[in-house]
Design an enzyme around this catalytic site. Sequence first.
Site, PDB file in Angstrom:
ATOM      1  N   GLU A   1       0.805  -1.439   0.272  1.00  0.00           N
ATOM      2  CA  GLU A   1      -0.274  -0.026   0.082  1.00  0.00           C
ATOM      3  C   GLU A   1       0.800   1.049   0.038  1.00  0.00           C
ATOM      4  O   GLU A   1       0.636   2.261  -1.172  1.00  0.00           O
ATOM      5  CB  GLU A   1      -0.505   0.083   1.043  1.00  0.00           C
ATOM      6  CG  GLU A   1      -2.455  -0.581   1.144  1.00  0.00           C
ATOM      7  CD  GLU A   1      -2.277  -2.038   1.609  1.00  0.00           C
ATOM      8  OE1 GLU A   1      -1.044  -2.537   1.797  1.00  0.00           O
ATOM      9  OE2 GLU A   1      -3.744  -3.455   1.712  1.00  0.00           O
TER      10      GLU A   1
ATOM     11  N   HIS B   1     -10.975  -3.396  10.496  1.00  0.00           N
ATOM     12  CA  HIS B   1     -11.566  -3.838   9.073  1.00  0.00           C
ATOM     13  C   HIS B   1     -12.806  -2.833   9.308  1.00  0.00           C
ATOM     14  O   HIS B   1     -13.230  -3.387   7.829  1.00  0.00           O
ATOM     15  CB  HIS B   1     -11.944  -5.088   8.341  1.00  0.00           C
ATOM     16  CG  HIS B   1     -10.445  -5.890   7.964  1.00  0.00           C
ATOM     17  ND1 HIS B   1      -9.576  -6.135   8.643  1.00  0.00           N
ATOM     18  CD2 HIS B   1     -10.108  -5.835   6.458  1.00  0.00           C
ATOM     19  CE1 HIS B   1      -8.752  -7.466   7.678  1.00  0.00           C
ATOM     20  NE2 HIS B   1      -9.163  -6.901   6.631  1.00  0.00           N
TER      21      HIS B   1
HETATM   22  C1  LIG Z   1      -2.031  -4.252   4.414  1.00  0.00           C
HETATM   23  C2  LIG Z   1      -3.021  -5.734   3.938  1.00  0.00           C
HETATM   24  N1  LIG Z   1      -3.192  -5.450   2.592  1.00  0.00           N
HETATM   25  C3  LIG Z   1      -4.931  -6.553   2.017  1.00  0.00           C
HETATM   26  C4  LIG Z   1      -5.034  -6.690   2.774  1.00  0.00           C
HETATM   27  C5  LIG Z   1      -6.484  -7.956   2.208  1.00  0.00           C
HETATM   28  N2  LIG Z   1      -6.175  -8.780   2.219  1.00  0.00           N
HETATM   29  C6  LIG Z   1      -6.293 -10.115   3.384  1.00  0.00           C
HETATM   30  S1  LIG Z   1      -5.621 -11.301   3.203  1.00  0.00           S
HETATM   31  C7  LIG Z   1      -4.914 -10.403   1.888  1.00  0.00           C
HETATM   32  C8  LIG Z   1      -3.589 -11.889   0.222  1.00  0.00           C
HETATM   33  C9  LIG Z   1      -2.512 -12.533   1.789  1.00  0.00           C
HETATM   34  O1  LIG Z   1      -1.729 -13.292   0.536  1.00  0.00           O
HETATM   35  P1  LIG Z   1      -0.327 -14.097   1.354  1.00  0.00           P
HETATM   36  O2  LIG Z   1      -0.112 -12.854   2.387  1.00  0.00           O
HETATM   37  O3  LIG Z   1      -0.002 -14.791   0.891  1.00  0.00           O
HETATM   38  O4  LIG Z   1      -1.310 -14.646   2.305  1.00  0.00           O
HETATM   39  P2  LIG Z   1      -2.394 -16.080   2.068  1.00  0.00           P
HETATM   40  O5  LIG Z   1      -3.754 -15.311   2.474  1.00  0.00           O
HETATM   41  O6  LIG Z   1      -1.959 -17.085   0.889  1.00  0.00           O
HETATM   42  O7  LIG Z   1      -2.555 -17.315   3.261  1.00  0.00           O
HETATM   43  C10 LIG Z   1      -5.233  -9.575   0.990  1.00  0.00           C
HETATM   44  C11 LIG Z   1      -4.693  -9.066  -0.021  1.00  0.00           C
HETATM   45  C12 LIG Z   1      -5.427  -7.197   4.089  1.00  0.00           C
HETATM   46  N3  LIG Z   1      -5.908  -7.455   5.320  1.00  0.00           N
HETATM   47  N4  LIG Z   1      -4.192  -6.205   4.817  1.00  0.00           N
END
Ligand SMILES: Cc1ncc(C[n+]2csc(CCOP(=O)(O)OP(=O)(O)O)c2C)c(N)n1
Lengths: 326, 326, 326, 326
Positions: free
Chosen positions: B60, B129
């Site tokens: 971000e 959130h």
């Molecule tokens: C700083 C931030 N950006 C975006 C989000 C929205 N979000 C929650 S989980 C996620 C994907 C995370 O992917 P990863 O780190 O690979 O973990 P996974 O869900 O695959 O276990 C996103 C974009 C968030 N919670 N926090």
Amino acid sequence: MAEITFLQAVKDAMSEEMRADRNVVLVGEDIGVYGGCFGVSRGMLDEFGTDQMLETPISEEGFMDLAMGASMVGMRPIVEIMFGDFSTLVSDGLINHAAKYRFMTGGQVQVPLVFRAPFGSGTGAAAQHSQSLESMYTNTPGLKIIYPATPYDAKGLLKSAIRDNGPVLFFENKLLYRTKGEVPEAEYTIEIGKADIKREGTDISIISYSRMLPVCLEAAEQLAEEGINAEVVDLRSLKPLDTETIINSVKKTSRAVIVHEAPKFGGFAGEVVSSIMESEAFYYLDAPVERLGGKEMPVPYNPDLEKQIVPVVDDVVGTVRKLVKR
Amino acid sequence: MAEITFLQAVKDAMSEEMRADRNVVLVGEDIGVYGGCFGVSRGMLDEFGTDQMLETPISEEGFMDLAMGASMVGMRPIVEIMFGDFSTLVSDGLINHAAKYRFMTGGQVQVPLVFRAPFGSGTGAAAQHSQSLESMYTNTPGLKIIYPATPYDAKGLLKSAIRDNGPVLFFENKLLYRTKGEVPEAEYTIEIGKADIKREGTDISIISYSRMLPVCLEAAEQLAEEGINAEVVDLRSLKPLDTETIINSVKKTSRAVIVHEAPKFGGFAGEVVSSIMESEAFYYLDAPVERLGGKEMPVPYNPDLEKQIVPVVDDVVGTVRKLVKR
Amino acid sequence: MAFEFGKKQSLETMRLMLTSRRFEEKVNEMFMQGLIHGTTHLGIGQEALHAGVSPALDRDDWILPNHRGHGHCIAKGSTPYDIMAELMAIREGVCKGMGGSMHIIDTRYKNMGSSGIVGSAIPMATGMALQLKRSGSKNIVCTMFGDAASNRGAFHEALNMASIWDVPVLYICENNLYGMSVPARYAVSVEDIAVRGTAYNIENRVIDGNDVELVYSTVKELADNMRKNPKPFLLEVKTYRWLGHSKSDRREYRTKEEEAEWKERCPIAMFRAKLLERGYITEKSFEKMKTDVEAEIEAATEKCRGKERISLEEALGYVYSSQGDI
Amino acid sequence: MAFEFGKKQSLETMRLMLTSRRFEEKVNEMFMQGLIHGTTHLGIGQEALHAGVSPALDRDDWILPNHRGHGHCIAKGSTPYDIMAELMAIREGVCKGMGGSMHIIDTRYKNMGSSGIVGSAIPMATGMALQLKRSGSKNIVCTMFGDAASNRGAFHEALNMASIWDVPVLYICENNLYGMSVPARYAVSVEDIAVRGTAYNIENRVIDGNDVELVYSTVKELADNMRKNPKPFLLEVKTYRWLGHSKSDRREYRTKEEEAEWKERCPIAMFRAKLLERGYITEKSFEKMKTDVEAEIEAATEKCRGKERISLEEALGYVYSSQGDI
Ligand SMILES: Cc1ncc(C[n+]2csc(CCOP(=O)(O)OP(=O)(O)O)c2C)c(N)n1
Ligand SMILES: Cc1ncc(C[n+]2csc(CCOP(=O)(O)OP(=O)(O)O)c2C)c(N)n1
Ligand SMILES: [Mg+2]
Ligand SMILES: [Mg+2]
């Protein structure tokens, strides 16, 4: 009582608490050999060593979150951010983490963390090194926010902040660092959330905090010569806000002006105005409550303009005259 | 006039502007194939391709600064942050960069950047959130801030935001996404900084924005049955604030209550209260202006509590009754 | 030759994997039935990590899983009921129903949970480990995060600090190939995220995250070394999540073929085959274990029925710190 | 064999280095005399970078130096007067006196300047380069930042995005061994910051930053490649700043010996020796050049006397965007 500077008071508060508890750790950039950008921690490295003086890389977001994590397992970090302006970089740690973890976990953890930062204009440091950003935080449940104006208040409140089991933001105005005031040798603390009447008066309540306090006190002296007897209220803590003291003062004087350095629009004065409006003090008002704040612009490097964007003594005097005439 | 959802209105505004100008680029996470976390950009990748749909890593701070840089050399980015809560991570880009660069450079550059983010509670997404963080930004000179409540306003204001040559923050309440309203087929825009009277009335001004507007309108209907004729003012833009409309409304009704979702303490209502207090409207007041805001706590996951922390119709009705009785 | 569990541990491990699997299936069902609100991120397909990581740690080592962490929480000690109760937002939930799925924090079992701000638990974990080290503890901290989280600046800042201060923290990057809808091969600039360790002089390794014995033995080896010689390590485990990112994910960003391939590599099925071959289980005893686990999860779910939730007053008590020793 | 400038370019380069050196000396004097307010960061000792980087770029390539960037700004095209006028905060300064030393931005010469938020120009530069690329330009962006800036999360997020999108941006890390008072050997976890490129699959190289011909030829080579084949590159240049970080730095964090060693490696002296050897200059012609440069700087400074500063009204005009095409 000894006369010490505001800077010394901050240093003494930290040193005393660090002596008393090894888990109190100062975390920040250039706090060691350099003694901090403004010299607040000069010499502390010699006394406390690297165990209690954690000199960090330029990683504000990271070391704020790191300190926040450490605080949940025994550390009581004092996180120094070199300029309050950079608090944008740690706002996630403060707003989304420090302020919420006790609540989110149903009380399983506490976050005894102090955020300290110098702030304010008047040093020619321009737009990104001169702001007064309290409004980024005053709407966040879970945070306590302190804006001391005197060495006595700075020391007593910082000690309380360090002993508090929750996150406390402590903002130090750069132009106050070299100002002096009486501070007792004996140990003392000041309760967070209590305003202080720095000058008793009957005709109007001038409500302010931090660097604007001396401005308001000087204005009060000038007004006294005109026979206007102003009461000067130093909020000291913005959150929790001591509405009782505000209300009682306004009930007594029936007039009020709030003065801060941050831009007027969206500034903290709005909360103070509302607290008066919502209290019985409203019915005592003989004139509308006014706000004096910074101009609607970033802080310019141009020193002529930099002087003009924050309220000065004449602004306070003029506004009070106008209100009292009403 | 067609009935479309708030979500569709946002999508249409972006699509129309992106069609008209290839330099309008949507920047954000999961905006492509996925269509955005809330589905706002569903299908847009097919029409605009990766050239105008910049799908970002979870970075971000980085992509806000990246978009800000690009905006100074021709791009007109619309930066979507998945949840308004994460605006903490881009507050440096918004407050220290986007808001200041035109000023700091003596007018050499402009920053035509739109920040968009869904916000608010009511979805069981808990403390990190669900926030309403306008107060982080309302005290920043250089930023414009929009909180639309209807599809019509959302579309017209977002188009103006995209065409604005400066940084504009556009907050979309999640619970409004599925609400419907009339939107003309014909091209139109709405001027930023103009409030809208959503219901004419004579007895009190209920001043609100975004998701709280429908709550206030429903309250007004109930009050009408009791013979209380409330005027409902939709601020639409918080910065610049349309004080003229506010003042005229209050002069007419001589009573006011401000309602928002963000916690009451330190919330934006304080600015509105002050704008009334500082205007001639103050002399028309028959009762103190009241504020209704969120409770002083992070948003709890517990759905029973989540419902109780934001103002509801009964709160508005009750407060209005009390004020009108006065 | 490769590490092998003995019979007893094999059965415990299998039961843990089945418990994690069944728990997630149940949560999914309940979401579909609208019995749980908010959102959730299920770990089905990643059970080898759940059963391989925490059991390889000491009881008093801390973990901080990411938002997809139910299985890790169970593995560290919380019962399915503790967590289900949290999802049902009742008082008996680990966070008294205040945190929800994304914030399963259970300090009884040294589980500091996940931050809803993806990646921010990485510096928090680093700070916890730093405090453990300076307080003379031999315990370490292990934090799990996704491939996409490795693109957050917080990752960079934390790993650099962990390296310069020799912080005993085990970083486990659960590379399940996607961050929400975004493929790691698109958003992450390197094939193996482990190599990012070289940017901080941090030792690193990549392993198959679906081989529970490999995960367990690797974590055990690394944790034990870390106790003797405190410094960080970055372990990347390759795995796959079978279901969508969260509820309401149509998974249009990946192929059915890819999903099928990975289901072929089901961590439970692969381990089951080994245990059958080693004669530790029979088809029958395995089915029995499955039904036992199902019964346990059902019972845990049943137990949540009609349980009370905390009140607004009680919740208000967690917003600010409580004083006194902690 | 090593690249060598011809005579003409040798003299131009030397003059540029002397101009940078003298300009900084003059600024330093004026600070000591209180003729310039605020603060400044001088680049004395890093002239090989100033004269080696921008001259190796195309006229329309952009640069974003860091806060220690006066020399780069001069090299890119701004005259000593343009910058001195900014430091004197007069209307004729590059930013009309609104930016100051930390923000020398001169878009006439495609210099987007530095952000006072260390490291944040890295993603900004990346976004600018991305927009140049998508608009079909062959120009690239070159941003310089310090060793300490490479610890900012913004560095990580930006380099990852630059890599996945093949952004034509040249990252030059000016490793002068210290970030304010903090040694890179303490705060940066790797010996060569260039290796951090491997974490993003970005090609990288380390060179001697005090050899102007090496800097020039390297930047030229990299920039030309980047035009043909757009992708980022991370170049680390080892150098040293002779003076304190900013005014009021006692330099207690480093030894006089170290300073002496590096002064032995003065980029100007080393280049001067080469030119004498090559017969491009004589002792006499060199002294002449020095006095000419001194005179030029004196004249530029003189020219600032009694010049007007902009008014508050004019400044207010730069806070918000102006409309119409940009
Ligand atoms: C700083 C931030 N950006 C975006 C989000 C929205 N979000 C929650 S989980 C996620 C994907 C995370 O992917 P990863 O780190 O690979 O973990 P996974 O869900 O695959 O276990 C996103 C974009 C968030 N919670 N926090
Ligand atoms: C985010 C941020 N943190 C801290 C500072 C204060 N500060 C200004 S320059 C500087 C040191 C930067 O060192 P480096 O990046 O190596 O550049 P150098 O000054 O050595 O050229 C610091 C700590 C800042 N301006 N911004
Ligand atoms: Mg993932
Ligand atoms: Mg440096």
